[in-house]
Design an enzyme around this catalytic site. Structure first.
Site, PDB file in Angstrom:
ATOM      1  N   SER A  70       0.807  -1.221   0.000  1.00 39.40           N
ATOM      2  CA  SER A  70       0.000   0.000   0.000  1.00 39.40           C
ATOM      3  C   SER A  70       0.840   1.272   0.000  1.00 39.40           C
ATOM      4  CB  SER A  70      -0.915   0.003   1.226  1.00 39.40           C
ATOM      5  OG  SER A  70      -1.687  -1.169   1.246  1.00 39.40           O
TER       6      SER A  70
HETATM    7  C1  LIG Z   1      -3.581  -3.867  -0.567  1.00 37.18           C
HETATM    8  S1  LIG Z   1      -3.056  -5.482  -0.326  1.00 37.18           S
HETATM    9  C2  LIG Z   1      -2.484  -5.481   1.334  1.00 37.18           C
HETATM   10  C3  LIG Z   1      -1.351  -4.539   1.579  1.00 37.18           C
HETATM   11  C4  LIG Z   1      -0.533  -4.830   2.786  1.00 37.18           C
HETATM   12  N1  LIG Z   1      -1.251  -4.834   4.030  1.00 37.18           N
HETATM   13  C5  LIG Z   1       0.722  -3.991   2.903  1.00 37.18           C
HETATM   14  O1  LIG Z   1       1.486  -4.249   3.833  1.00 37.18           O
HETATM   15  O2  LIG Z   1       0.981  -3.089   2.084  1.00 37.18           O
HETATM   16  C6  LIG Z   1      -4.568  -6.366  -0.170  1.00 37.18           C
HETATM   17  C7  LIG Z   1      -4.417  -7.845   0.015  1.00 37.18           C
HETATM   18  O3  LIG Z   1      -5.670  -8.360   0.444  1.00 37.18           O
HETATM   19  C8  LIG Z   1      -5.731  -9.695   0.019  1.00 37.18           C
HETATM   20  N2  LIG Z   1      -7.102 -10.192   0.121  1.00 37.18           N
HETATM   21  C9  LIG Z   1      -8.155 -10.012  -0.710  1.00 37.18           C
HETATM   22  N3  LIG Z   1      -9.248 -10.647  -0.242  1.00 37.18           N
HETATM   23  C10 LIG Z   1      -8.892 -11.223   0.926  1.00 37.18           C
HETATM   24  C11 LIG Z   1      -9.567 -12.013   1.888  1.00 37.18           C
HETATM   25  N4  LIG Z   1     -10.846 -12.350   1.747  1.00 37.18           N
HETATM   26  N5  LIG Z   1      -8.867 -12.441   2.968  1.00 37.18           N
HETATM   27  C12 LIG Z   1      -7.560 -12.120   3.131  1.00 37.18           C
HETATM   28  N6  LIG Z   1      -6.870 -11.391   2.246  1.00 37.18           N
HETATM   29  C13 LIG Z   1      -7.523 -10.931   1.170  1.00 37.18           C
HETATM   30  C14 LIG Z   1      -5.163  -9.669  -1.383  1.00 37.18           C
HETATM   31  O4  LIG Z   1      -4.685 -10.947  -1.754  1.00 37.18           O
HETATM   32  C15 LIG Z   1      -4.049  -8.624  -1.233  1.00 37.18           C
HETATM   33  O5  LIG Z   1      -2.805  -9.237  -1.050  1.00 37.18           O
END
Ligand SMILES: C[S@@+](CC[C@H](N)C(=O)[O-])C[C@H]1O[C@@H](n2cnc3c(N)ncnc32)[C@H](O)[C@@H]1O
Length: 399
Positions: A73
């Site tokens: 992010s």
């Molecule tokens: C924006 S990224 C996370 C960024 C991260 N927290 C960082 O350190 O920058 C969003 C993540 O959410 C995950 N995601 C989407 N749906 C999800 C779910 N139902 N449960 C867990 N993770 C999920 C995606 O695979 C993706 O890797």
């Protein structure tokens, strides 16, 4: 990494932290210290150093349709959400959506007596997060591969849950796994806008403490949701409704070919002033509320509402917010108005303009809306409500 690159990474990290403090994204010295400490370049190894320390999202993965589904992010959003979370030493934190970087920052903030668990639905993401966290010295962050909709029961109860993927609802598991008095920070998509909202758990419901505009990739798995997107012009103009607005009528494809009416509100604002709160007010007060999207190149709607304009629709008519340069004001000022097409346009435009004026007179300069979330079946006080699969959002304006 060479000694020279390591030195450059330290300098770029310090500069990024200074920038985030100066622009107001970091307001807490402990958060600043965490940003100065965690080596972001190790979490985005494919990015050159200057990109790793730019205030920018780093895209990690797209799906087959080319839609972004995983990223590390943007630092300013991460900083704002950490500010909302207000993590204390000793806190037990659950992060939903892993990239590694935010988990490492939170591990700095929880200190040795706290803990961080991060869960991601995508095994590629969890494998990478586990590896880069270990590489950066944070191998005590617990990385779990699972659908975050169900939380991580083994580590519950948590003092804090930080969701880093766009959600449409508060999953029952999040409520169950958060201790009473604990906090959840979650990017929620409501009526076409995404806000990171920090809620405190108060007995049977959640009460908002702060909100900030943000954007994230969409949740997959059991919590995935959809928005109904309906074309209303041949040249790619659409209106969007939320899943819970199933019964709302939408106008026919071609309604924008009807002659255009226009009503001006007399409400003047700086171009830079966010319309987020106004749009939510309109969503709360206007039946048939939807969001109108058009590509920048589309001439039918003027000015082109690329990011989505507040709109109101019936089966054969549509009205939507627009603006024009404000008379006798500096160039950065616009007046808000409403465009309308179709037989109901006059009535729709009148109702929208009335609500723009009411918002301007009573809410524009106030503290903004507050949000409460109740579980299904709970007694919800009166007010504007959005019913979702698991719960009910109540949105109210002080006064
Ligand atoms: C924006 S990224 C996370 C960024 C991260 N927290 C960082 O350190 O920058 C969003 C993540 O959410 C995950 N995601 C989407 N749906 C999800 C779910 N139902 N449960 C867990 N993770 C999920 C995606 O695979 C993706 O890797």
């Amino acid at each position: 990494m060479s000694a020279r690159d390591a030195l450059q990474a330290d300098e770029l990290r310090a500069a990024l932290t200074r920038h985030l403090v100066a622009e107001g994204s970091i307001r807490d010295e402990r958060v600043a210290a965490a940003f100065r400490t965690v080596p972001r370049h190790l979490f985005v190894p494919q990015a050159p150093l200057h990109r790793a320390y730019a205030d920018d999202v780093v895209l990690m993965k797209r799906n087959d349709a080319g839609v972004a589904i995983s990223s590390v992010s943007q630092p300013s959003i991460v900083a704002l959400m950490l500010g909302q979370a207000a993590i204390q030493p000793g806190d037990r934190v659950l992060e939903i959506g892993s990239g590694g970087y935010n988990a490492a920052l939170m591990r700095e903030l929880t200190g040795p007596t706290g803990s961080v668990t991060t869960v991601d639905i995508d095994p590629e993401v969890t494998d990478r997060a586990r590896a880069v966290l270990a590489d950066a010295g944070y191998d005590d962050v617990r990385v779990v591969r699972a659908d975050g909709e169900f939380g991580v029961p083994a580590g519950a109860p948590y003092d804090l849950i930080v969701v880093t993927v766009t959600a449409w609802d508060i999953a029952p598991a999040w409520m169950d796994q958060l201790r009473i008095g604990g906090r959840i920070v979650v990017p929620l998509r409501l009526r076409g806008q995404t806000r990171s909202i920090a809620f405190d758990r108060v007995a049977d419901h959640l009460d908002s403490r702060s909100t900030t505009l943000c954007g994230f990739v969409s949740m997959q798995g059991a919590g995935a949701n959809y928005e109904r997107i309906v074309p209303i012009a041949k040249d790619e103009v659409y209106v969007g409704f939320d899943e819970d607005q199933e019964s709302e009528a939408h106008p026919y494809d071609g309604v924008l070919d009807e002659p255009r009416g226009q009503v001006w509100s007399g409400v003047v604002m700086n171009r830079e002033e966010p319309l987020l709160d106004l749009n939510l007010w309109l969503a709360a007060t206007l039946p048939g509320y939807c969001v109108l999207f058009a590509d920048q190149s589309v001439q039918t709607v003027a000015p082109s509402p690329r990011w989505g304009a507040a709109a109101m629709a019936t089966r054969d008519s549509v009205a939507y917010l627009t603006s024009c340069p404000a008379r006798r004001r500096p160039a950065s000022f616009v007046e808000l108005g409403v465009n309308g097409h179709g037989p109901d346009a006059r009535e729709l435009m009148r109702r929208m303009v009335d609500q723009v004026q009411i918002w301007d007179a009573h809410h524009r300069h106030g503290p903004g809306p507050t949000f409460q979330v109740y579980s299904k079946g709970a007694a919800v006080p009166d007010g504007f409500r959005i019913e979702r699969r698991h719960g009910c959002f109540r949105i109210s304006w002080p006064g």
